[in-house]
Write a protein that holds these residues in place. Structure first.
Motif, mmCIF file in Angstrom:
data_model
loop_
_atom_site.group_PDB
_atom_site.id
_atom_site.type_symbol
_atom_site.label_atom_id
_atom_site.label_comp_id
_atom_site.label_asym_id
_atom_site.label_seq_id
_atom_site.Cartn_x
_atom_site.Cartn_y
_atom_site.Cartn_z
ATOM 1 N N VAL A 74 0.848 -1.190 0.000
ATOM 2 C CA VAL A 74 0.000 0.000 0.000
ATOM 3 C C VAL A 74 0.880 1.236 0.000
ATOM 4 O O VAL A 74 1.893 1.288 0.696
ATOM 5 C CB VAL A 74 -0.973 0.025 1.206
ATOM 6 N N GLN A 75 0.507 2.208 -0.828
ATOM 7 C CA GLN A 75 1.187 3.496 -0.879
ATOM 8 C C GLN A 75 0.130 4.590 -0.748
ATOM 9 O O GLN A 75 -0.771 4.681 -1.592
ATOM 10 C CB GLN A 75 1.951 3.677 -2.193
ATOM 11 N N PRO A 76 0.197 5.407 0.316
ATOM 12 C CA PRO A 76 -0.771 6.500 0.452
ATOM 13 C C PRO A 76 -0.503 7.598 -0.576
ATOM 14 O O PRO A 76 0.650 7.905 -0.871
ATOM 15 C CB PRO A 76 -0.547 6.998 1.876
ATOM 16 N N LEU A 77 -1.571 8.149 -1.105
ATOM 17 C CA LEU A 77 -1.502 9.231 -2.078
ATOM 18 C C LEU A 77 -2.319 10.408 -1.559
ATOM 19 O O LEU A 77 -3.036 10.288 -0.568
ATOM 20 C CB LEU A 77 -2.049 8.765 -3.430
ATOM 21 N N ALA A 78 -2.249 11.525 -2.245
ATOM 22 C CA ALA A 78 -3.026 12.700 -1.856
ATOM 23 C C ALA A 78 -4.519 12.440 -2.045
ATOM 24 O O ALA A 78 -4.919 11.581 -2.836
ATOM 25 C CB ALA A 78 -2.596 13.907 -2.689
ATOM 26 N N GLY A 79 -5.322 13.197 -1.325
ATOM 27 C CA GLY A 79 -6.774 13.142 -1.513
ATOM 28 C C GLY A 79 -7.408 11.845 -1.054
ATOM 29 O O GLY A 79 -8.354 11.373 -1.677
ATOM 30 N N TYR A 80 -6.898 11.253 0.025
ATOM 31 C CA TYR A 80 -7.467 10.016 0.595
ATOM 32 C C TYR A 80 -7.442 8.848 -0.382
ATOM 33 O O TYR A 80 -8.292 7.977 -0.353
ATOM 34 C CB TYR A 80 -8.888 10.243 1.121
ATOM 35 N N GLN A 81 -6.455 8.851 -1.251
ATOM 36 C CA GLN A 81 -6.320 7.748 -2.191
ATOM 37 C C GLN A 81 -5.179 6.836 -1.771
ATOM 38 O O GLN A 81 -4.196 7.285 -1.181
ATOM 39 C CB GLN A 81 -6.074 8.283 -3.602
ATOM 40 N N LEU A 82 -5.341 5.562 -2.088
ATOM 41 C CA LEU A 82 -4.318 4.571 -1.804
ATOM 42 C C LEU A 82 -4.024 3.771 -3.061
ATOM 43 O O LEU A 82 -4.949 3.380 -3.772
ATOM 44 C CB LEU A 82 -4.790 3.586 -0.720
ATOM 45 N N HIS A 83 -2.748 3.562 -3.317
ATOM 46 C CA HIS A 83 -2.352 2.645 -4.388
ATOM 47 C C HIS A 83 -2.161 1.291 -3.723
ATOM 48 O O HIS A 83 -1.348 1.144 -2.810
ATOM 49 C CB HIS A 83 -1.068 3.099 -5.075
ATOM 50 N N LEU A 84 -2.923 0.298 -4.168
ATOM 51 C CA LEU A 84 -2.895 -1.041 -3.578
ATOM 52 C C LEU A 84 -2.377 -2.054 -4.583
ATOM 53 O O LEU A 84 -2.659 -1.944 -5.778
ATOM 54 C CB LEU A 84 -4.303 -1.459 -3.148
ATOM 55 N N ARG A 85 -1.633 -3.045 -4.080
ATOM 56 C CA ARG A 85 -1.232 -4.181 -4.897
ATOM 57 C C ARG A 85 -1.638 -5.459 -4.166
ATOM 58 O O ARG A 85 -1.393 -5.598 -2.974
ATOM 59 C CB ARG A 85 0.273 -4.190 -5.173
ATOM 60 N N ILE A 105 -5.685 2.212 -7.834
ATOM 61 C CA ILE A 105 -5.886 3.287 -6.866
ATOM 62 C C ILE A 105 -7.344 3.307 -6.416
ATOM 63 O O ILE A 105 -8.263 3.213 -7.230
ATOM 64 C CB ILE A 105 -5.491 4.645 -7.484
ATOM 65 N N VAL A 106 -7.514 3.418 -5.102
ATOM 66 C CA VAL A 106 -8.842 3.478 -4.501
ATOM 67 C C VAL A 106 -8.953 4.781 -3.718
ATOM 68 O O VAL A 106 -8.050 5.135 -2.956
ATOM 69 C CB VAL A 106 -9.075 2.282 -3.549
ATOM 70 N N ASP A 107 -10.062 5.499 -3.901
ATOM 71 C CA ASP A 107 -10.350 6.711 -3.138
ATOM 72 C C ASP A 107 -11.141 6.280 -1.902
ATOM 73 O O ASP A 107 -12.323 5.959 -1.997
ATOM 74 C CB ASP A 107 -11.148 7.688 -3.993
#
Length: 84
Positions: A12-23, A31-33
């Protein structure tokens, strides 16, 4: 009735705007918001703070993501969001 295969989150990598990059363990990633899935109430209240949100980590025992307060999300729901 088709059997639903559980997919574990492996990164998991946190991104801006409450988004997460998941593998996931099958190689699917996306990416999930999170703000579209949860309300920032109850156990999820601290996640509204972007610094706290960024402390997300993978709980390998559960196969999903989790925060310090033990808030977690169902990997089946997250997988479905990514795969449509």
């Amino acid at each position: 009735m088709p059997e639903i295969m559980l997919k574990d989150i492996v990164d998991v990598q946190p991104l801006a705007g409450y988004q997460l990059h998941l593998r996931f363990d099958d190689g699917v990633e996306g990416i999930v918001d999170i703000s579209q899935i949860i309300e920032f109430t109850g156990i999820f209240t601290p996640l509204e703070n972007s610094d706290y949100f960024a402390k997300v980590r993978v709980n390998h025992d559960l196969g999903t993501i989790q925060w310090e307060n033990e808030a977690d999300l169902d990997p089946v729901v997250l997988y479905a969001r990514i795969t449509g």
